[in-house]
Scaffold this motif. Structure first.
Motif, PDB file in Angstrom:
ATOM      1  N   GLU A 204       0.845  -1.181   0.000  1.00  0.00           N
ATOM      2  CA  GLU A 204       0.000   0.000   0.000  1.00  0.00           C
ATOM      3  C   GLU A 204       0.888   1.240   0.000  1.00  0.00           C
ATOM      4  O   GLU A 204       1.963   1.234   0.607  1.00  0.00           O
ATOM      5  CB  GLU A 204      -0.901   0.009   1.245  1.00  0.00           C
ATOM      6  CG  GLU A 204      -1.981  -1.049   1.225  1.00  0.00           C
ATOM      7  CD  GLU A 204      -3.005  -0.804   0.121  1.00  0.00           C
ATOM      8  OE1 GLU A 204      -3.415   0.367  -0.062  1.00  0.00           O
ATOM      9  OE2 GLU A 204      -3.370  -1.776  -0.560  1.00  0.00           O
ATOM     10  N   PRO A 205       0.476   2.308  -0.666  1.00  0.00           N
ATOM     11  CA  PRO A 205       1.326   3.503  -0.704  1.00  0.00           C
ATOM     12  C   PRO A 205       1.445   4.141   0.672  1.00  0.00           C
ATOM     13  O   PRO A 205       0.501   4.137   1.458  1.00  0.00           O
ATOM     14  CB  PRO A 205       0.597   4.424  -1.682  1.00  0.00           C
ATOM     15  CG  PRO A 205      -0.837   3.993  -1.600  1.00  0.00           C
ATOM     16  CD  PRO A 205      -0.794   2.501  -1.397  1.00  0.00           C
ATOM     17  N   LEU A 325      13.469  22.470  -4.518  1.00  0.00           N
ATOM     18  CA  LEU A 325      12.727  23.437  -3.705  1.00  0.00           C
ATOM     19  C   LEU A 325      13.656  24.187  -2.760  1.00  0.00           C
ATOM     20  O   LEU A 325      14.747  23.711  -2.425  1.00  0.00           O
ATOM     21  CB  LEU A 325      11.658  22.719  -2.870  1.00  0.00           C
ATOM     22  CG  LEU A 325      10.577  21.942  -3.615  1.00  0.00           C
ATOM     23  CD1 LEU A 325       9.719  21.176  -2.624  1.00  0.00           C
ATOM     24  CD2 LEU A 325       9.726  22.864  -4.456  1.00  0.00           C
ATOM     25  N   ARG A 326      13.181  25.336  -2.323  1.00  0.00           N
ATOM     26  CA  ARG A 326      13.891  26.078  -1.269  1.00  0.00           C
ATOM     27  C   ARG A 326      13.785  25.303   0.047  1.00  0.00           C
ATOM     28  O   ARG A 326      12.734  24.729   0.349  1.00  0.00           O
ATOM     29  CB  ARG A 326      13.270  27.461  -1.083  1.00  0.00           C
ATOM     30  CG  ARG A 326      13.427  28.391  -2.283  1.00  0.00           C
ATOM     31  CD  ARG A 326      12.623  29.662  -2.095  1.00  0.00           C
ATOM     32  NE  ARG A 326      12.728  30.556  -3.245  1.00  0.00           N
ATOM     33  CZ  ARG A 326      13.555  31.600  -3.318  1.00  0.00           C
ATOM     34  NH1 ARG A 326      14.332  31.894  -2.282  1.00  0.00           N
ATOM     35  NH2 ARG A 326      13.591  32.358  -4.404  1.00  0.00           N
ATOM     36  N   PRO A 327      14.839  25.288   0.847  1.00  0.00           N
ATOM     37  CA  PRO A 327      14.730  24.674   2.181  1.00  0.00           C
ATOM     38  C   PRO A 327      13.605  25.331   2.977  1.00  0.00           C
ATOM     39  O   PRO A 327      13.437  26.543   2.948  1.00  0.00           O
ATOM     40  CB  PRO A 327      16.093  24.948   2.812  1.00  0.00           C
ATOM     41  CG  PRO A 327      17.022  25.118   1.652  1.00  0.00           C
ATOM     42  CD  PRO A 327      16.202  25.788   0.582  1.00  0.00           C
ATOM     43  N   GLY A 328      12.838  24.529   3.650  1.00  0.00           N
ATOM     44  CA  GLY A 328      11.744  25.058   4.459  1.00  0.00           C
ATOM     45  C   GLY A 328      10.401  25.090   3.758  1.00  0.00           C
ATOM     46  O   GLY A 328       9.379  25.393   4.397  1.00  0.00           O
ATOM     47  N   VAL A 329      10.362  24.799   2.452  1.00  0.00           N
ATOM     48  CA  VAL A 329       9.060  24.741   1.768  1.00  0.00           C
ATOM     49  C   VAL A 329       8.231  23.626   2.379  1.00  0.00           C
ATOM     50  O   VAL A 329       8.715  22.504   2.596  1.00  0.00           O
ATOM     51  CB  VAL A 329       9.254  24.501   0.256  1.00  0.00           C
ATOM     52  CG1 VAL A 329       7.918  24.163  -0.413  1.00  0.00           C
ATOM     53  CG2 VAL A 329       9.868  25.737  -0.400  1.00  0.00           C
ATOM     54  N   ARG A 330       6.963  23.931   2.635  1.00  0.00           N
ATOM     55  CA  ARG A 330       6.099  22.949   3.280  1.00  0.00           C
ATOM     56  C   ARG A 330       5.686  21.870   2.281  1.00  0.00           C
ATOM     57  O   ARG A 330       5.248  22.175   1.169  1.00  0.00           O
ATOM     58  CB  ARG A 330       4.858  23.635   3.830  1.00  0.00           C
ATOM     59  CG  ARG A 330       3.858  22.682   4.469  1.00  0.00           C
ATOM     60  CD  ARG A 330       2.662  23.414   5.022  1.00  0.00           C
ATOM     61  NE  ARG A 330       1.641  22.491   5.502  1.00  0.00           N
ATOM     62  CZ  ARG A 330       0.487  22.874   6.043  1.00  0.00           C
ATOM     63  NH1 ARG A 330       0.212  24.177   6.179  1.00  0.00           N
ATOM     64  NH2 ARG A 330      -0.389  21.985   6.445  1.00  0.00           N
ATOM     65  N   LEU A 331       5.832  20.627   2.716  1.00  0.00           N
ATOM     66  CA  LEU A 331       5.444  19.490   1.899  1.00  0.00           C
ATOM     67  C   LEU A 331       4.266  18.794   2.575  1.00  0.00           C
ATOM     68  O   LEU A 331       4.395  18.276   3.683  1.00  0.00           O
ATOM     69  CB  LEU A 331       6.630  18.530   1.766  1.00  0.00           C
ATOM     70  CG  LEU A 331       6.520  17.405   0.733  1.00  0.00           C
ATOM     71  CD1 LEU A 331       6.479  17.979  -0.671  1.00  0.00           C
ATOM     72  CD2 LEU A 331       7.713  16.456   0.874  1.00  0.00           C
ATOM     73  N   ASP A 332       3.115  18.823   1.931  1.00  0.00           N
ATOM     74  CA  ASP A 332       1.917  18.179   2.493  1.00  0.00           C
ATOM     75  C   ASP A 332       1.835  16.760   1.990  1.00  0.00           C
ATOM     76  O   ASP A 332       1.790  16.498   0.787  1.00  0.00           O
ATOM     77  CB  ASP A 332       0.660  18.948   2.079  1.00  0.00           C
ATOM     78  CG  ASP A 332       0.589  20.341   2.700  1.00  0.00           C
ATOM     79  OD1 ASP A 332       0.970  20.470   3.876  1.00  0.00           O
ATOM     80  OD2 ASP A 332       0.174  21.286   2.020  1.00  0.00           O
ATOM     81  N   LYS A 333       1.764  15.815   2.932  1.00  0.00           N
ATOM     82  CA  LYS A 333       1.683  14.384   2.602  1.00  0.00           C
ATOM     83  C   LYS A 333       0.389  13.851   3.195  1.00  0.00           C
ATOM     84  O   LYS A 333       0.173  13.908   4.408  1.00  0.00           O
ATOM     85  CB  LYS A 333       2.888  13.637   3.163  1.00  0.00           C
ATOM     86  CG  LYS A 333       4.229  14.202   2.680  1.00  0.00           C
ATOM     87  CD  LYS A 333       5.410  13.391   3.184  1.00  0.00           C
ATOM     88  CE  LYS A 333       5.678  13.571   4.642  1.00  0.00           C
ATOM     89  NZ  LYS A 333       6.307  14.863   4.952  1.00  0.00           N
ATOM     90  N   LEU A 334      -0.466  13.321   2.354  1.00  0.00           N
ATOM     91  CA  LEU A 334      -1.786  12.886   2.782  1.00  0.00           C
ATOM     92  C   LEU A 334      -1.971  11.397   2.533  1.00  0.00           C
ATOM     93  O   LEU A 334      -1.440  10.824   1.592  1.00  0.00           O
ATOM     94  CB  LEU A 334      -2.870  13.657   2.034  1.00  0.00           C
ATOM     95  CG  LEU A 334      -2.823  15.178   2.139  1.00  0.00           C
ATOM     96  CD1 LEU A 334      -3.917  15.803   1.277  1.00  0.00           C
ATOM     97  CD2 LEU A 334      -2.967  15.633   3.583  1.00  0.00           C
ATOM     98  N   THR A 335      -2.769  10.763   3.408  1.00  0.00           N
ATOM     99  CA  THR A 335      -3.163   9.371   3.221  1.00  0.00           C
ATOM    100  C   THR A 335      -4.675   9.316   3.220  1.00  0.00           C
ATOM    101  O   THR A 335      -5.364  10.184   3.756  1.00  0.00           O
ATOM    102  CB  THR A 335      -2.604   8.476   4.334  1.00  0.00           C
ATOM    103  OG1 THR A 335      -3.042   9.005   5.608  1.00  0.00           O
ATOM    104  CG2 THR A 335      -1.094   8.444   4.301  1.00  0.00           C
ATOM    105  N   ASN A 336      -5.200   8.258   2.631  1.00  0.00           N
ATOM    106  CA  ASN A 336      -6.664   8.096   2.593  1.00  0.00           C
ATOM    107  C   ASN A 336      -7.200   7.803   3.984  1.00  0.00           C
ATOM    108  O   ASN A 336      -6.546   7.145   4.771  1.00  0.00           O
ATOM    109  CB  ASN A 336      -7.046   6.955   1.646  1.00  0.00           C
ATOM    110  CG  ASN A 336      -6.889   7.384   0.200  1.00  0.00           C
ATOM    111  OD1 ASN A 336      -6.856   8.572  -0.106  1.00  0.00           O
ATOM    112  ND2 ASN A 336      -6.780   6.410  -0.680  1.00  0.00           N
TER     113      ASN A 336
END
Length: 336
Positions: A204-205, A325-336
């Motif tokens: 599963e991812p 990306l620039r350091p500190g850029v927000r990365l949104d990671k979502l799961t179902n």
């Protein structure tokens, strides 16, 4: 006594006949099994074609390794050829806008574009691959570095072959490159990295959706497709598709590379991105998530992506998008 001897001889001969028959039958079964195994082995498809070291896949044809500067502004979308690129870099240019540098080698399209101008830090990445670098002009520093760095230059401004205008697009979003014409007669090239590729994990991812912003009008999202086993690309919640086929652009690997950015204080607000050096990295590979670091020791040396144990990562067979990306850029990671 004589009768007993005859009976014993008959029993002995009968036993030999039975054993011979059993032996013959066993030999026949073994031969049939071996034939079946040989037939089954012949039915297993073997890898055919030409190995593509950028994707770990076999392809029907290849061309000179070529890096094309692709426009990413709204009037340039949808672009041509990106869906066929083996590797794509997305990096900021001036004004927080981004441009793409797409690498084409295996099963290339006939043409790609719209093509835009050069920037030195993109050239540093093209140099590590020893790729032909396709662009339309560039900033003053780019022109200076092309000769100094011995870039394999293909430039519309210099009158190099292969460029054409699309009458359905307005300048500066209307220049395209025809690969066959541009590369005709060019010597072989390419520094191919020793990337290791593995099959897509049957898991599963870790995350079904990943998103981040370059600016308020450039929000990139990738959504995992269980059937395709790939990350489908969106921009500002809209499908990011191919102009010719209408198919959605996708990738099998996403590399998030954090690098320093600085303003060069020029009239046009050009920036510099530190693609030579080292920094943090995050990886989404075939549905699985990892953290690590990257390092590029010099312009001609390859960028190496490491896991948390300091070992080079293994990519999933297929396409790779590298998001710088620039350091500190927000990365949104979502799961179902």
């Amino acid at each position: 006594m004589k009768n007993k001897l005859v009976v014993l001889v008959m029993i002995f001969l009968l036993a030999i006949t039975i054993l011979s028959a059993c032996g013959g039958k066993e030999s026949s079964i073994n031969s049939e099994d071996e034939r079946n195994k040989e037939e089954e082995a012949a039915e297993i498809p073997e890898s055919t074609g030409i190995y593509n070291p950028l994707t770990g896949l076999y392809v029907e044809n290849i061309q000179n390794l070529t890096a094309v500067m692709i426009d990413n502004l709204a009037p340039a979308r949808p672009q041509s050829g990106l869906i066929h690129a083996d590797i794509v870099y997305e990096i900021e240019a001036e004004g927080l806008l981004t441009r793409l540098m797409a690498l084409f080698y295996g099963n290339p399209p006939e043409f790609a574009g719209p093509v835009r101008s050069a920037r030195p830090y993109y050239m540093q990445l093209a140099k590590e691959w020893d790729a032909y670098y396709v662009h339309v002009g560039g900033c003053n520093e780019s022109f200076a570095k092309i000769g100094e760095w011995k870039i394999r230059d293909i430039d519309d401004v210099k009158g190099h072959r292969g460029f054409f205008l699309d009458k359905n697009r307005k300048r500066p979003h209307s220049t395209y490159i025809n690969f066959a014409e541009a590369l005709n007669g060019k010597p072989e090239n390419g520094n191919f990295k020793n990337w290791v590729f593995v099959d897509t994990p049957e898991k599963e991812p870790a995350y079904t959706e990943i998103s981040f912003r370059y600016n308020s009008s450039n929000r990139v999202t990738y959504k995992w497709d269980m059937n395709k086993k790939a990350y489908m690309r969106f921009l500002n919640d809209k499908l990011y598709d191919d102009r010719e086929s209408g198919e959605q652009v996708y990738t099998n690997n996403i590399i998030i590379q954090y690098a320093g950015h600085r303003n060069l204080q020029t009239e046009l607000q050009h920036i510099w991105v530190d693609v030579v050096g080292k920094g943090e990295a995050e990886y989404f590979l075939g549905g699985q998530y990892y953290q690590g670091t990257w390092e590029k020791k010099s312009m001609t040396e390859p960028t190496i992506y490491y896991d948390q144990q300091g070992q080079p990562i293994s990519l999933v067979r297929g396409k790779t998008w590298i998001q710088i990306l620039r350091p500190g850029v927000r990365l949104d990671k979502l799961t179902n």
